[in-house]
Write a protein that holds these residues in place. Sequence first.
Motif, mmCIF file in Angstrom:
data_model
loop_
_atom_site.group_PDB
_atom_site.id
_atom_site.type_symbol
_atom_site.label_atom_id
_atom_site.label_comp_id
_atom_site.label_asym_id
_atom_site.label_seq_id
_atom_site.Cartn_x
_atom_site.Cartn_y
_atom_site.Cartn_z
ATOM 1 N N LEU A 75 52.636 20.040 -5.254
ATOM 2 C CA LEU A 75 53.801 20.394 -5.747
ATOM 3 C C LEU A 75 54.887 19.476 -6.381
ATOM 4 C CD1 LEU A 75 54.724 22.352 -2.479
ATOM 5 C CD2 LEU A 75 54.559 23.545 -4.887
ATOM 6 N N PHE A 76 54.896 18.220 -5.986
ATOM 7 C CA PHE A 76 55.942 17.307 -6.573
ATOM 8 C C PHE A 76 55.412 16.642 -7.924
ATOM 9 C CE2 PHE A 76 56.922 16.239 -1.921
ATOM 10 C CZ PHE A 76 58.279 17.041 -2.075
ATOM 11 N N GLU A 77 54.032 17.118 -8.201
ATOM 12 C CA GLU A 77 53.364 16.825 -9.528
ATOM 13 C C GLU A 77 54.386 17.450 -10.647
ATOM 14 O OE1 GLU A 77 51.376 14.444 -11.821
ATOM 15 O OE2 GLU A 77 50.009 14.906 -10.222
ATOM 16 N N HIS A 78 54.812 18.783 -10.344
ATOM 17 C CA HIS A 78 55.723 19.574 -11.268
ATOM 18 C C HIS A 78 57.053 19.242 -11.206
ATOM 19 C CE1 HIS A 78 51.983 21.820 -11.861
ATOM 20 N NE2 HIS A 78 51.988 21.878 -10.623
ATOM 21 N N VAL A 79 57.694 18.239 -10.012
ATOM 22 C CA VAL A 79 59.007 18.122 -10.013
ATOM 23 C C VAL A 79 59.270 16.475 -10.461
ATOM 24 C CG1 VAL A 79 60.724 17.912 -8.691
ATOM 25 C CG2 VAL A 79 59.079 19.658 -8.062
ATOM 26 N N VAL A 91 57.207 11.238 1.521
ATOM 27 C CA VAL A 91 57.499 10.734 2.827
ATOM 28 C C VAL A 91 58.501 11.549 3.432
ATOM 29 C CG1 VAL A 91 58.771 8.817 3.932
ATOM 30 C CG2 VAL A 91 57.070 8.264 2.173
ATOM 31 N N ASN A 92 59.774 11.960 2.503
ATOM 32 C CA ASN A 92 60.600 12.696 3.271
ATOM 33 C C ASN A 92 59.911 14.304 3.681
ATOM 34 O OD1 ASN A 92 62.392 10.986 2.680
ATOM 35 N ND2 ASN A 92 63.053 12.180 0.648
ATOM 36 N N LEU A 93 58.794 14.729 2.934
ATOM 37 C CA LEU A 93 58.227 15.930 3.541
ATOM 38 C C LEU A 93 57.467 15.868 4.541
ATOM 39 C CD1 LEU A 93 57.874 18.949 3.014
ATOM 40 C CD2 LEU A 93 56.064 18.346 1.004
ATOM 41 N N LEU A 94 56.816 14.561 4.552
ATOM 42 C CA LEU A 94 56.000 14.358 5.942
ATOM 43 C C LEU A 94 56.886 14.133 7.049
ATOM 44 C CD1 LEU A 94 53.269 13.617 6.745
ATOM 45 C CD2 LEU A 94 53.723 11.170 6.218
ATOM 46 N N GLU A 108 45.442 13.652 3.651
ATOM 47 C CA GLU A 108 46.239 14.818 3.082
ATOM 48 C C GLU A 108 47.343 14.265 2.470
ATOM 49 O OE1 GLU A 108 44.983 17.672 2.937
ATOM 50 O OE2 GLU A 108 43.436 17.879 4.466
ATOM 51 N N LEU A 109 47.795 14.973 1.182
ATOM 52 C CA LEU A 109 48.892 14.607 0.616
ATOM 53 C C LEU A 109 49.724 15.680 1.005
ATOM 54 C CD1 LEU A 109 47.797 13.592 -2.982
ATOM 55 C CD2 LEU A 109 48.872 12.088 -1.103
ATOM 56 N N PRO A 110 51.059 15.403 1.670
ATOM 57 C CA PRO A 110 51.938 16.537 2.225
ATOM 58 C C PRO A 110 52.459 17.805 1.205
ATOM 59 C CG PRO A 110 53.210 14.621 1.937
ATOM 60 C CD PRO A 110 51.755 14.350 1.606
ATOM 61 N N ASP A 111 52.182 17.287 -0.147
ATOM 62 C CA ASP A 111 52.780 18.353 -0.902
ATOM 63 C C ASP A 111 51.720 19.167 -1.676
ATOM 64 O OD1 ASP A 111 51.822 16.270 -2.419
ATOM 65 O OD2 ASP A 111 53.365 16.560 -4.365
ATOM 66 N N TYR A 112 50.529 19.136 -1.061
ATOM 67 C CA TYR A 112 49.290 19.923 -1.319
ATOM 68 C C TYR A 112 49.629 21.430 -1.106
ATOM 69 C CZ TYR A 112 44.405 21.221 -1.277
ATOM 70 O OH TYR A 112 42.981 22.010 -1.614
ATOM 71 N N ILE A 228 63.157 22.198 3.656
ATOM 72 C CA ILE A 228 62.289 21.336 2.812
ATOM 73 C C ILE A 228 63.206 20.842 1.736
ATOM 74 C CG2 ILE A 228 60.372 20.771 1.447
ATOM 75 C CD1 ILE A 228 59.954 21.465 4.508
ATOM 76 N N SER A 229 63.490 19.413 1.454
ATOM 77 C CA SER A 229 64.241 18.976 0.602
ATOM 78 C C SER A 229 63.399 18.683 -0.769
ATOM 79 C CB SER A 229 64.715 17.426 0.878
ATOM 80 O OG SER A 229 65.371 17.260 1.861
#
Length: 247
Positions: A75-79, A91-94, A108-112, A228-229
């Motif tokens: 997800l964060f790839e697009h942000v 880190v914040n999402l985790l 695991e990457l949390p934004d997967y 979620i931030s």
Amino acid sequence: MQILHALSFLLDYPTAGVIEANRDLQKIISESALPGEDKNALSDFLMQRCSGDLMEWQAEYDSLFERGRALSLLLFEHVHGESRDRGQAMVNLLKQYREAGLEIGVRELPDYIPLYLEFLATQGDENAELGLQEVAHILALLAARLEQRDSNYASIFRALLAMSGVSIDLEDVREQIINEQRDDTKEALDKVWEEEMVTFGPDATADGCASAVNKPSEGQRKDQLVPISWADFKDVGQGDVQRGNES
């Protein structure tokens, strides 16, 4: 929410387990609250994928989601792209996952996206809908890009968008990306390889993501709303289009 578990499973790397679970997945889809059009599209997706060759399916999955950034399942790839803000956002999402009682594997990457869907599936229907609303513009962008590549994976993202309850004009998104240059060609990938510096050591970011989603245990809390931030996604699609056109 079983349908979110099912869609998470279908978005993860395809394995023989999906084919073995075909009948159960079809049942979950048919009993879901999705609109009939989305149910039919998902059912067709599953039927077509499970009746074909698994290795060909895996190769197509890699070519779609592992080459270039336009269809990244992070997800964060697009942000944030590759900016430092992305690392802090993860880190914040985790941290928010852990505050909800969820633990994920170190690889695991949390934004997967499949992992994010697994998280939402444990948080109750209302919270799951809110979580989908927060990423609705990314879901719409991915749906439009997959349609552009004639991939029936678009049906999964359209279903998620329907579940979010957010009204997004997909035709408008399609218009935004109509002249977008693809980033998965050999030339585009070679250019990225030449431009990006390879880093080693503790600050290096891992490429890709693990192929299996960690399932939250039954003992993990399901009743806590964990906001979620995210960034403001109103301009995400347009920003991606502009980046694509610059290359």
